[in-house]
Design a protein around this motif. Structure first.
Motif, short mmCIF file in Angstrom:
data_model
loop_
_atom_site.label_atom_id
_atom_site.label_comp_id
_atom_site.label_asym_id
_atom_site.label_seq_id
_atom_site.Cartn_x
_atom_site.Cartn_y
_atom_site.Cartn_z
N LEU A 1 27.24 22.94 -162.30
CA LEU A 1 26.31 21.97 -161.77
C LEU A 1 26.61 21.67 -160.30
N ARG A 2 25.57 21.33 -159.55
CA ARG A 2 25.73 20.80 -158.21
C ARG A 2 24.98 19.47 -158.17
N ARG A 3 25.71 18.41 -158.54
CA ARG A 3 25.12 17.08 -158.58
C ARG A 3 25.31 16.36 -157.25
N ALA A 4 24.31 15.59 -156.86
CA ALA A 4 24.39 14.84 -155.62
C ALA A 4 23.53 13.58 -155.74
N LEU A 5 24.01 12.49 -155.18
CA LEU A 5 23.26 11.25 -155.11
C LEU A 5 22.84 11.06 -153.66
N VAL A 6 21.55 10.97 -153.43
CA VAL A 6 21.02 10.88 -152.07
C VAL A 6 20.29 9.55 -151.91
N ASN A 7 20.73 8.76 -150.93
CA ASN A 7 20.08 7.49 -150.62
C ASN A 7 19.50 7.54 -149.21
N HIS A 8 18.36 6.92 -149.02
CA HIS A 8 17.72 6.87 -147.71
C HIS A 8 17.76 5.44 -147.17
N TYR A 9 18.11 5.35 -145.88
CA TYR A 9 18.30 4.07 -145.22
C TYR A 9 17.52 4.04 -143.90
N MET A 10 17.32 2.83 -143.40
CA MET A 10 16.68 2.66 -142.10
C MET A 10 17.00 1.27 -141.57
N SER A 11 16.63 1.03 -140.34
CA SER A 11 16.83 -0.30 -139.76
C SER A 11 15.96 -1.33 -140.46
N ALA A 12 16.58 -2.45 -140.83
CA ALA A 12 15.80 -3.53 -141.45
C ALA A 12 14.87 -4.19 -140.45
N ALA A 13 15.08 -3.93 -139.16
CA ALA A 13 14.21 -4.50 -138.13
C ALA A 13 12.92 -3.72 -137.96
N SER A 14 12.82 -2.57 -138.61
CA SER A 14 11.63 -1.74 -138.50
C SER A 14 10.74 -1.92 -139.73
N LEU A 15 9.44 -1.95 -139.51
CA LEU A 15 8.51 -1.93 -140.63
C LEU A 15 8.53 -0.54 -141.26
N LEU A 16 8.12 -0.49 -142.52
CA LEU A 16 8.14 0.77 -143.28
C LEU A 16 6.73 1.06 -143.79
N PRO A 17 5.92 1.82 -143.06
CA PRO A 17 4.55 2.12 -143.49
C PRO A 17 4.51 3.29 -144.48
N TRP A 18 5.11 3.06 -145.66
CA TRP A 18 5.24 4.11 -146.65
C TRP A 18 4.11 4.08 -147.68
N ALA A 19 3.24 3.13 -147.57
CA ALA A 19 2.10 3.01 -148.47
C ALA A 19 0.92 2.49 -147.65
N PRO A 20 -0.32 2.70 -148.11
CA PRO A 20 -1.47 2.21 -147.35
C PRO A 20 -1.38 0.71 -147.12
N PRO A 21 -1.91 0.23 -146.00
CA PRO A 21 -1.88 -1.21 -145.74
C PRO A 21 -2.76 -1.97 -146.71
N GLU A 22 -2.52 -3.25 -146.79
CA GLU A 22 -3.37 -4.11 -147.61
C GLU A 22 -4.78 -4.14 -147.02
N PRO A 23 -5.79 -4.48 -147.83
CA PRO A 23 -7.15 -4.60 -147.29
C PRO A 23 -7.19 -5.52 -146.07
N GLU A 24 -7.90 -5.10 -145.06
CA GLU A 24 -8.07 -5.85 -143.81
C GLU A 24 -6.81 -5.86 -142.95
N GLN A 25 -5.75 -5.16 -143.38
CA GLN A 25 -4.51 -5.15 -142.61
C GLN A 25 -4.46 -3.90 -141.72
N PRO A 26 -4.16 -4.07 -140.44
CA PRO A 26 -4.03 -2.88 -139.57
C PRO A 26 -2.88 -1.99 -140.04
N MET A 27 -3.01 -0.68 -139.84
CA MET A 27 -1.99 0.25 -140.27
C MET A 27 -0.64 -0.09 -139.65
#
Length: 277
Positions: free
Chosen positions: A211-237
């Motif tokens: 086996l080649r097992r690996a645990l991969v976590n992704h990180y980023m600055s908490a000061a940055s917004l994360l546009p990983w999903a469509p915005p809410e209705p009426e919300q700019p991208m």
């Protein structure tokens, strides 16, 4: 310029002790057996099946930190988060974990950039790839194109029919060749940190039974917004902000928004889709 800045990646040897690695392997088995909760798309365990064969039935489990306190604690592990503060800054959040279980014959992933899938506003996306087994060329370690993160370009991608790889689309039309690729072989308990723009891939596990097992976590600055999903209705991208995150260091300037629980643990099929795109 640090090696991470120059090449887009750095290896942290011996981050976890052998006992910590062994417990993560044991937790991997518990997750695959369904003992930590439901995993969407997972087949039920077979009665009398060996522990190793149970684990072999999986390629990747997404969001194991939502099932396992140990996986969540590892996401916050000081020996991983400490170096991340040098790379990202004092305020860090994580949005994704992936538990890869690559047994012999299982596919790799084609050339890609993580930021193509997880867009940040400030290019702070960083992966921490924690080896739970020695990662070698034979068993499918990562390959990288050093320096490919520096232009800050997201290269085009396309579907592929290459049986060496899973469902992840492949990046193409970038100014690097296969001769520029470097394998990153690391020992169990070590961590590979790499920038979200770095082109990387993995090949199938072509070794013997293992086996080649690996645990991969992704990180980023908490000061940055994360546009990983469509915005809410009426919300700019530009205001879209995915809030299914875990704060691992410092403060969250957007804590007033609260948190959500959107993504659920699931398996990634070998070739039939299932990647977060």
């Amino acid at each position: 310029m640090s090696r991470f800045d120059r090449d887009g990646y750095a290896v942290l040897p011996g981050v976890l002790t052998p006992d910590e690695v062994a417990e993560l392997r044991a937790e991997t088995l518990r997750i695959c057996r369904g003992e930590r909760g439901a995993v969407e798309g997972a087949l039920p365990p077979v009665a009398g099946e060996s522990a190793e064969d149970t684990v072999r039935g999986f390629l990747c489990v997404h969001y194991p930190h939502k099932l396992s306190a140990l996986m969540l604690d590892t996401m916050r592990h000081p020996a991983i988060v400490g170096p991340l503060t040098d790379v990202i800054g004092p305020d860090i959040k994580s949005m994704q974990s992936m538990l890869f279980i690559k047994s012999e014959g299982k596919p790799g992933q084609a050339w890609h950039q993580d930021e193509m899938f997880i867009p940040t506003r400030d290019r702070s996306l960083t992966a921490a790839w924690l080896a739970l087994d020695d990662a070698t060329v034979d068993n499918g370690c990562l390959w990288v194109l050093p320096g490919s993160h520096r232009p800050g370009v997201i290269y085009p991608n396309r579907e592929h029919e290459d049986a060496r790889y899973d469902c992840t689309v492949e990046s193409y039309d970038f100014p690097y060749g296969e001769e520029d690729a470097v394998p990153v072989e690391i020992a169990a308990g070590s961590v590979l940190l790499f920038n979200g723009y770095l082109l990387h891939k993995s090949l199938p596990n072509t070794g013997g039974r293992g086996l080649r097992r690996a645990l991969v976590n992704h990180y980023m600055s908490a000061a940055s917004l994360l546009p990983w999903a469509p915005p809410e209705p009426e919300q700019p991208m530009a205001q879209a902000d995915f809030r299914d995150v875990v704060l691992v260091a410092g403060r969250d300037p957007y804590g007033y928004k609260g948190l959500t629980d959107i993504r659920t643990p699931r398996v990634r099929p070998d070739r039939s889709g299932g990647c977060d795109r």
